[in-house]
Design an enzyme around this catalytic site. Structure first.
Site: not given
Ligand code: UD1
Length: 415
Positions: A22-23, A115, A120, A304, A396
């Site tokens: 999925k990711n 969420c 996030r 995850d 999902r």
């Molecule tokens: C992706 C995965 C999710 C997984 C996560 C961490 C997908 C669709 N989802 O989510 O399943 O749990 O990686 O492995 O691939 N953050 C910030 N600012 C930003 C972006 C992120 O502070 O602009 C923080 C987030 O709040 C979190 C951390 O960075 O604490 C990691 O998040 P991130 O790696 O961005 O997760 P996703 O890409 O949303």
């Protein structure tokens, strides 16, 4: 509202074919917006989230259809708005920002909002676009971004590792003028999969899989056909299912190198793990030992799989310390596992789990995808009937969950 009725206590045995990730599929579908040919993806899992991403692409004006086992995206975007109604259903919708901006010089994407697993934010995505020269305004709950003369390559240093921000920046940089250097990027297998697909479309990318990625911008991205990598989180979930039920499962089409951090810990717990080129066999040997884990970006232990591993530790012989460092509020499964008799104490981002000989059935419900499946695992290991409600979260992220586990002996029914 659907729930799952699970009669647990049966060791799961047999083979399970792992679906596409999925990711990996979500950013790949979004990347089609950056191309001007057809992008054909094989092995896209049929999930609520992948379908939501297809709806989002159609909303932008792209053609999305199926040709046999391929998902095909073609045409051009005519509408650059990703509305709140679509984005709030799935945070990964933010991944259209980079491709729209790079290819069309314009994007308006709803802020995803909070969420269940934490605030996030998307500040890192926005900062990367600004580094490439985009003008970004936040107004009315939307990110409004413009780059009328196109994006320009830049050095972007991420202050923390973000999977999604790395993906958005990568896609945007492929069409930016000049060279980009992305520093402190995510190294997840899904990042490398995206890089390989973009390269097949004509992008010039190197360094993916390491913490610095170099991208030389090109004028256009064209046709490509690409196979989505297998879902390491689905495979890891089923590996834990084998261990927690005292079973023996062979996971076909799993990539052992993507799951090292889990399989090493399972071996420490006394579980047999045998790895082939494209498969992993996981078999329990009586009692499960306890082990401590800390979640981290890849190649660390995946956040995850934290909830699923915690379910296993609830039934381990000994105590375990589970530290969650990626998301600040990812222990919602704890009170539900405690309803089944688990002994868990949470202090900030740390959960101390004292293993029990058994859990007891109770009505439980989940608040996110991985929390849901951790309750399913606990129920599969528990004698008696457990009802897990709010299982729409499972749809999902897990394709054919009941079928796949049912064929290995699980007694579970959607009611
Ligand atoms: C992706 C995965 C999710 C997984 C996560 C961490 C997908 C669709 N989802 O989510 O399943 O749990 O990686 O492995 O691939 N953050 C910030 N600012 C930003 C972006 C992120 O502070 O602009 C923080 C987030 O709040 C979190 C951390 O960075 O604490 C990691 O998040 P991130 O790696 O961005 O997760 P996703 O890409 O949303």
């Amino acid at each position: 509202m659907d729930s799952l009725k699970i009669d647990g206590g049966v060791p799961l045995t047999g083979e399970i074919a792992i679906s596409g990730a999925k990711n990996a599929a979500l950013p790949l579908i979004a990347a089609a917006l950056a191309g001007d040919g057809a992008l054909r993806l094989r092995n896209v899992p049929d999930l609520v989230d992948t379908r939501s991403m297809e709806v989002l692409l159609r909303n932008h004006g792209m053609e999305v259809g199926r040709e046999g086992d391929l998902l095909v995206m073609s045409g051009a975007a005519t509408n650059f708005d990703a509305p709140y109604d679509l984005v709030r259903k799935m945070r990964a919708s933010i991944l259209v920002l980079g491709p729209l901006l790079a290819r069309y010089g314009e994007a308006r994407v709803s802020l995803p909002g909070g969420c269940a697993i934490g605030t996030r934010p998307v500040d890192l995505h926005i900062r990367a676009m600004q580094a490439f020269g985009a003008i970004v305004e936040l107004a009315d709950g939307y990110i409004q971004a413009r780059a009328p003369s196109g994006l320009t390559g830049a050095r972007v240093v991420f202050p923390m590792v973000s999977v999604g921000a790395t993906e958005n920046a990568m896609i945007a940089a492929t069409l930016a003028k000049g060279t980009s250097e992305l520093v402190n990027v995510a190294r997840e297998p899904e990042i490398s999969d995206l890089a390989e697909c973009l390269i097949a479309m004509g992008a010039k990318i190197s360094g993916h899989g390491n913490d610095t990625i170099i991208i030389e911008g090109v004028d256009r991205l064209g046709d490509a056909t690409h196979d989505v990598i297998p879902d390491r989180i689905e495979a890891g979930t089923f590996a834990i299912a084998a261990a927690i039920t005292g079973g023996d499962l062979t996971l076909i089409r799993a990539r052992p190198r993507h799951l090292d951090s889990l399989t090493e810990v399972l071996k420490l717990c006394g579980v047999t793990v045998e790895e082939g080129a494209d498969r992993i066999r996981v078999a329990a040997n009586g009692a499960i030992g306890s082990a401590d884990i800390t979640t981290d970006p890849f190649p660390g232990f995946p956040t995850d799989l934290q909830a699923q591993f915690m379910a296993l530790m609830c039934l381990a012989d000994g105590s375990s310390r589970i530290s969650e460092t990626v998301f600040e509020n990812r222990f919602m499964h704890v009170p539900e596992l405690m309803r089944m008799g688990a002994d868990i104490q949470v202090d900030g981002g740390i959960a101390m789990v004292r293993g029990r000989k058994s859990l007891t059935p109770a009505p439980v419900m989940a608040t996110d995808l991985r929390a849901s499946v951790s309750l399913v695992l606990a129920a599969l290991a528990t004698e008696g009937t457990t009802r897990v409600s709010r299982i729409y979260h499972l749809d999902r992220g897990y394709a054919d969950l009941e079928d796949k586990l049912g064929r290995c002996g699980a007694r579970m029914k959607r009611v």
